[in-house]
Design a protein around this motif. Structure first.
Motif, short mmCIF file in Angstrom:
data_model
loop_
_atom_site.label_atom_id
_atom_site.label_comp_id
_atom_site.label_asym_id
_atom_site.label_seq_id
_atom_site.Cartn_x
_atom_site.Cartn_y
_atom_site.Cartn_z
N LEU A 126 0.83 -1.21 0.00
CA LEU A 126 0.00 0.00 0.00
C LEU A 126 0.86 1.26 0.00
O LEU A 126 0.56 2.24 -0.70
N LEU A 127 1.92 1.26 0.78
CA LEU A 127 2.82 2.40 0.82
C LEU A 127 3.49 2.63 -0.53
O LEU A 127 3.60 3.78 -1.00
N SER A 128 3.91 1.55 -1.18
CA SER A 128 4.51 1.67 -2.51
C SER A 128 3.52 2.21 -3.52
O SER A 128 3.87 3.03 -4.39
N ALA A 129 2.27 1.78 -3.42
CA ALA A 129 1.23 2.29 -4.32
C ALA A 129 1.00 3.78 -4.10
O ALA A 129 0.86 4.54 -5.07
N LEU A 130 0.97 4.19 -2.84
CA LEU A 130 0.81 5.62 -2.55
C LEU A 130 1.98 6.43 -3.08
O LEU A 130 1.79 7.52 -3.63
N HIS A 131 3.18 5.91 -2.94
CA HIS A 131 4.35 6.60 -3.47
C HIS A 131 4.26 6.72 -4.99
O HIS A 131 4.58 7.78 -5.55
N ALA A 132 3.84 5.65 -5.65
CA ALA A 132 3.72 5.68 -7.11
C ALA A 132 2.67 6.69 -7.55
O ALA A 132 2.87 7.42 -8.53
N ILE A 133 1.56 6.75 -6.83
CA ILE A 133 0.50 7.71 -7.16
C ILE A 133 1.01 9.14 -7.00
O ILE A 133 0.68 10.02 -7.79
N ASN A 134 1.84 9.37 -5.99
CA ASN A 134 2.37 10.72 -5.73
C ASN A 134 3.58 11.05 -6.60
O ASN A 134 4.17 12.12 -6.43
#
Length: 99
Positions: free
Chosen positions: A40-48
């Protein structure tokens, strides 16, 4: 791994050591929760817009998989030592005992 865990659970119930199985299961569940949190953290980083390094992600998940495998392997060795307790011809996995 699920099939191995089910067999270990049955063997430990016969030995009246279900607590060992539950401790191992909770540890593996905690590792799975860590992996989910990281995903989830990696997905949030990718989105940002942060760049996610694929090789590092692969290394992270491979390491978690190896850790889980080692935990199950130690449980298998422990069960084997419990089942052969008192057998003087059996070579113990853990010289300090299992109880």
């Amino acid at each position: 791994m699920n099939e191995r865990m089910a067999k270990l659970e049955q063997r430990l119930q016969e030995q009246h050591h279900k607590d060992l199985f539950l401790q191992t299961k909770h540890t593996i569940d905690a590792i799975n929760d860590l992996a989910e949190h990281h995903r989830l953290l990696s997905a949030l980083h990718a989105i940002n817009g942060y760049r996610v390094v694929g090789s590092e992600e692969v290394l992270f998940y491979d390491t978690l998989s190896q850790v889980k495998e080692q935990i199950v392997l130690i449980l298998e060795k422990t069960v084997s030592d419990l089942e052969h307790k008192g057998d003087k011809h059996y070579e113990k996995n853990f010289n300090d005992g299992v109880e």
